[in-house]
Enzyme design. Structure first.
Site, PDB file in Angstrom:
ATOM      1  N   GLY A  13       0.833  -1.196   0.000  1.00  0.00           N
ATOM      2  CA  GLY A  13       0.000   0.000   0.000  1.00  0.00           C
ATOM      3  C   GLY A  13       0.870   1.248   0.000  1.00  0.00           C
ATOM      4  N   ASN A 114       6.669  -5.006   6.141  1.00  0.00           N
ATOM      5  CA  ASN A 114       7.188  -6.278   6.640  1.00  0.00           C
ATOM      6  C   ASN A 114       7.543  -7.261   5.534  1.00  0.00           C
ATOM      7  OD1 ASN A 114       7.032  -6.202   9.601  1.00  0.00           O
ATOM      8  ND2 ASN A 114       4.896  -5.716   9.213  1.00  0.00           N
ATOM      9  N   VAL A 143       1.919   2.920   6.508  1.00  0.00           N
ATOM     10  CA  VAL A 143       1.017   3.708   7.345  1.00  0.00           C
ATOM     11  C   VAL A 143       0.640   2.930   8.608  1.00  0.00           C
ATOM     12  CG1 VAL A 143       0.056   5.020   5.426  1.00  0.00           C
ATOM     13  CG2 VAL A 143      -1.069   2.902   6.145  1.00  0.00           C
ATOM     14  N   ASP A 144       0.847   1.616   8.592  1.00  0.00           N
ATOM     15  CA  ASP A 144       0.466   0.794   9.742  1.00  0.00           C
ATOM     16  C   ASP A 144       1.414   0.961  10.928  1.00  0.00           C
ATOM     17  OD1 ASP A 144      -1.677  -0.206   8.331  1.00  0.00           O
ATOM     18  OD2 ASP A 144      -0.524  -1.876   7.508  1.00  0.00           O
ATOM     19  N   GLN A 299      -7.161   8.941   3.560  1.00  0.00           N
ATOM     20  CA  GLN A 299      -6.253   9.201   4.679  1.00  0.00           C
ATOM     21  C   GLN A 299      -4.792   8.952   4.323  1.00  0.00           C
ATOM     22  OE1 GLN A 299      -7.021   6.073   8.047  1.00  0.00           O
ATOM     23  NE2 GLN A 299      -8.430   5.584   6.398  1.00  0.00           N
TER      24      GLN A 299
END
Lengths: 420, 420
Positions: A13, A114, A143-144, A299
Site C-alpha cells: 500500500g 514487513n 502507514v500501519d 487518509q
C-alpha cells in the site's frame, strides 16, 4: 569495471510520502554517478523486475524528481506481491537475478513494509547462493507503523496528522449542530491489526475528555454494553459524541465488528463498514441521530496535509539507503532513531533486515487508557512529534500540482518472458 | 436615542468558512460602534433567540474574533429549526420580537441557506406588523450552492476544493496499486438534491478522460447497464476506475440508490451508503476489487484546505451585511456577483430576500456531459475560480489551532421561558 546500476521498487500500500523516499534514493544516486550508474524503477514494484519492465529514471528531469517529494501515491506503481518461499519457488528468485544481471544491476532498494523486508532479505541471500553480488537495502514505509526497531514508519505520521486534523474539524461541525440535529459522528480509520492510526485521533483532543470522546481500538475487545453506556454519558454531558473506530475493532473472540456488520443489497457481508455498523447500533439502542465517515484511501494519500516531520524522515531513509549501500553495507534497512521526545530529535540508524523481516510491532498496552476508550500521556508523547510541521504541495488552478513522470521502460534484453 | 444592538445567528448545516462570515459581521460592527451597540449571537442559532440565550460577543477579544476566519464549524452553535408559518405560529415570531425588544436589538443578521432567507424575510415582515422596527439582513451560506441570484454560496468553494483535491490524491493511490490489487475506488459526496459538489470532482482531472473517470450526478438517472459498461471500459483502458457518486444519485423513477442499497445488522435501510452500494454492485457484476470512502462531515468542515476565494467571499458577505444595514437597507441579502471568469473577478451585490427565500438553484443541464458521467467546459469555467487559492490555518502541536470562544450568555430579562 563499469559502475553498477541500481533497481528501486515500491511495495505494498502506498503512502502520501513514499515518493519522497524515492526522491531521496534518486537524488542521492545522481549525486554519486561515479559509483551508481542508472537507477531503474520497477514498473508496479517487484512485478516490474520479474517481467523485465524497468523504468529508466535517468530520463526524468531533476525538477520532476524533486517534485516527487510533494506527490502522493506510488510514482512508478506498486504492488501487493510477496515473493514465495525460496525453496519451493526458486525460479522467481533466479529470474530476479537474471534480470539484474542482464541490466548490470548491483543495488536493490526495496521500499515497503514487513513483507518487503523479508523479500529484500531473501534477495541478499539468493545473490550469495547464485554468486551474483547484489547489495540489498530495505527502505521502511507503512502507514500501519508496525515495523520493529525503527521508532516509526514513514507514511504513518502523515496519516496521523490527517486523522487528528479531520476528526478535530468534524467534531467542531457536529458540536455546532448537536442541539437540534446530529449527536453522533463515527469516523472509521485504517489499521486492521493495530490501533496506531486510531490512536492518532487522540491528538485532536483540545482538552481532557474532549472530542473525539471515544476511540475504539483493535486492542480493546469491544463490549457493546459498556460502549453504549459511555456514548450515552458523553452525549448527556457534552451534547454530542465523536467516535473514531479502527477498521480492526473486534469482539473478545476475535471476530471483526465489520464482519458482523453490514450486508449489501446482494446479501454479501460488506468489508470496511464498521462505521455504519457502530452508528446504526447507537441509533437502534439509544435513538441518537448520527452521521458517519469512512476515510479509506483519502487518509493515506492526503499529501495536502502531510506531516513535515514524516516527509523529512521519508526522504532521509531514501537517502540513507543509498549512503549505506555506498558504504558497503548489505541486507540492512535505515531506521528512525528517536533521540528525544521534546523538543523532538531524531536521527537515522540502521538495522539488519533479518531482524525486521516478518516481525510486527504492536502498540504498547500502556498507550491505551484503562477504560479502553482513549490514549494515555505516554501515547501522546510518542505520537505528538510525528505530526509536527506542515509541508504543502504547490497548487495549480486550485488543486495540487502533482508531478506525472514519463515512466519510460528500457528495452528488454531477455528472450523469454516470465509469468507473474 | 441609544444605539441599537444587533443579533447574529448561524443556521443549518455549518461550513468551513461560516465563521469567516461571522468575523466579517463582528469586525465591521465593532468598527461602527457609534451606530451598532453590542452584537449578540444566538446560542445554537435562532433557538438561542427564542430561548433568550444570547451570547455576548463583546466579551471576545479582537484576536479571537479574527481567529474565527480560520476556524470551521459554527462558533456560536447552529441549528436545524425553521420558523413555522406566520399565520398558524404567530407566537414564535412575537417571542422573537419580544426578545429583540428586551435587549434593544434593532438589527437581525441571519447566516444560512434557503430556509434562513425565508425566516429573515418573515422577520422583516412581522417587525412591520408588530410595529417594532428590525433591520433584517440575510447572509448567504450553504455547501449545497443552491441559492438563487448569488453566483455561488460561501461554503461551497471550500467543499469543492476538498473534493477535487481528495479524489485526485486517492486516484493517484489506486492507480499505483491497480496492477495487482484494488481497481475500483468509489467516493461518496454530499448533495442530496443537486450535483454541484459531485461536479467539483471533475476539476481533479489532469487530462481529458482522466480520473475520476466517472461522476454520478443526481441529475443523471442511474442506469445500471450503461454504468457497468462504462466502468468495465475504463478499467480495461486505464487499469483502474475512480468514481465519485453524489449521495443524491437516483434511478429514473426518483428512488435514491442509497435507499435501494445497504441494510444494517438490524435490518434497517441505511442512509448515505451509496458508495458501498455502488462498489458492491461492481464487485458482483464485474468482479473487480474495490475500496470506497464516504467523506460526510469531513468535506464541509475541512478548514485545513478551504479555498481562499471562498474564504474571502464568506468574509465579504458578512461585512457587506453590516454595511447594507448601516446604509438603511432592509430585507436584503448580499450576493456574489461574477464579473469575469478568467482572470476571475467578483464583487458583492444585493438581492431582496423575497426573491431568494425558498427558491432552489439547480445545476444547469449544460454542465453535465452528454453521456452523463462528466462535466463540461462550461462547468469547468464556472467551478474553477471558486477553488482558487489556499489560506491555511495556523497549527499548534501539529494540529490546526482553532479558536474556542468564551460564549458567555447575557443575563435573561424576560420572566417567562419559551419552549422550542
Amino acid at each position: 569495471m563499469t559502475v553498477k546500476n541500481a533497481f528501486y521498487a515500491q511495495s505494498g500500500g502506498v503512502t502520501s510520502v513514499i515518493n519522497a523516499s524515492a526522491c531521496g534514493v534518486l537524488e542521492t544516486a545522481r549525486a554519486h554517478s561515479d559509483k551508481i550508474g542508472k537507477v531503474y524503477a520497477g514498473h508496479n514494484g517487484i512485478i516490474g523486475a520479474l517481467r523485465e519492465e524497468l523504468i529508466d529514471t535517468s530520463l526524468e528531469s531533476d525538477a520532476d524528481i524533486a517534485a516527487l517529494k510533494h506527490t502522493p501515491g506510488g510514482a512508478f506503481g506498486s504492488c501487493r506481491y510477496k515473493l514465495k518461499d525460496i525453496k519451493t519457488h526458486k525460479a522467481e528468485y533466479e529470474r530476479l537475478i537474471e534480470v539484474f544481471k542482464a541490466h548490470n544491476i548491483g543495488y536493490f532498494f526495496y521500499n515497503g513494509g514487513n513483507d518487503s523486508s523479508d523479500t529484500a532479505y531473501k534477495v541478499s541471500q539468493i545473490s550469495e547462493q547464485l554468486g551474483y553480488p547484489i547489495t540489498s537495502i530495505g527502505i521502511p514505509k507503512t502507514v500501519d507503523n508496525d515495523l520493529p526497531i525503527t521508532d516509526c514508519c514513514p507514511g504513518f505520521g502523515s496519516v496521523a496528522k490527517y486523522i487528528s486534523t479531520s476528526i478535530m474539524e468534524a467534531s467542531l461541525d457536529i458540536q455546532s449542530m448537536c442541539e437540534s440535529s446530529t449527536k453522533i459522528f463515527v469516523m472509521e480509520v485504517m489499521g486492521r491489526h493495530a490501533g496506531w492510526i486510531a490512536a492518532a485521533a487522540g491528538l485532536a483532543q483540545r482538552e481532557e475528555g474532549g472530542a473525539p470522546q471515544i476511540i475504539l481500538f483493535p486492542e480493546t475487545p469491544f463490549d457493546k454494553a459498556s460502549f453504549l453506556r459511555r456514548v450515552d454519558e458523553v452525549v448527556k454531558r457534552d451534547g454530542f459524541c465523536a467516535i473514531v473506530v479502527s477498521e480492526g475493532a473486534q469482539y473478545a473472540d476475535g471476530r471483526f465488528l465489520s464482519d458482523a456488520g453490514v450486508t449489501d443489497a446482494f446479501g454479501h457481508t460488506q468489508l470496511g463498514g464498521v462505521a455504519p455498523f457502530i452508528a446504526n447500533m447507537i441509533k437502534s439502542e439509544l435513538g441518537y441521530k448520527y452521521h458517519w465517515a469512512v476515510a479509506d484511501y483519502l487518509q493515506r494519500s492526503a499529501r495536502h496535509i502531510s506531516s513535515a516531520t514524516d516527509l523529512d524522515q521519508a526522504y532521509a531513509v531514501g537517502k540513507a539507503a543509498v549512503d549505506l549501500a555506498l558504504a558497503g553495507k548489505n541486507a540492512v534497512m535505515p531506521v528512525i532513531v528517536r533521540e528525544q521526545d521534546s523538543p523532538y530529535k531524531w536521527s537515522v540508524g540502521e538495522a539488519p533486515l533479518a531482524k525486521i523481516a516478518n516481525v510486527e510491532k504492536k502498540m504498547p498496552k500502556e498507550f491505551i487508557t484503562e477504560d479502553g476508550f482513549g490514549i494515555t500521556e505516554a501515547a501522546r508523547r510518542y505520537l505528538q512529534p510525528l505530526i509536527q510541521g506542515e509541508s504543502y504541495p504547490p497548487y495549480k488552478n486550485g488543486v495540487p500540482d502533482y508531478v506525472k513522470l514519463k515512466n519510460q521502460l528500457v528495452a528488454k534484453k531477455l528472450a523469454h518472458s516470465f509469468n507473474v
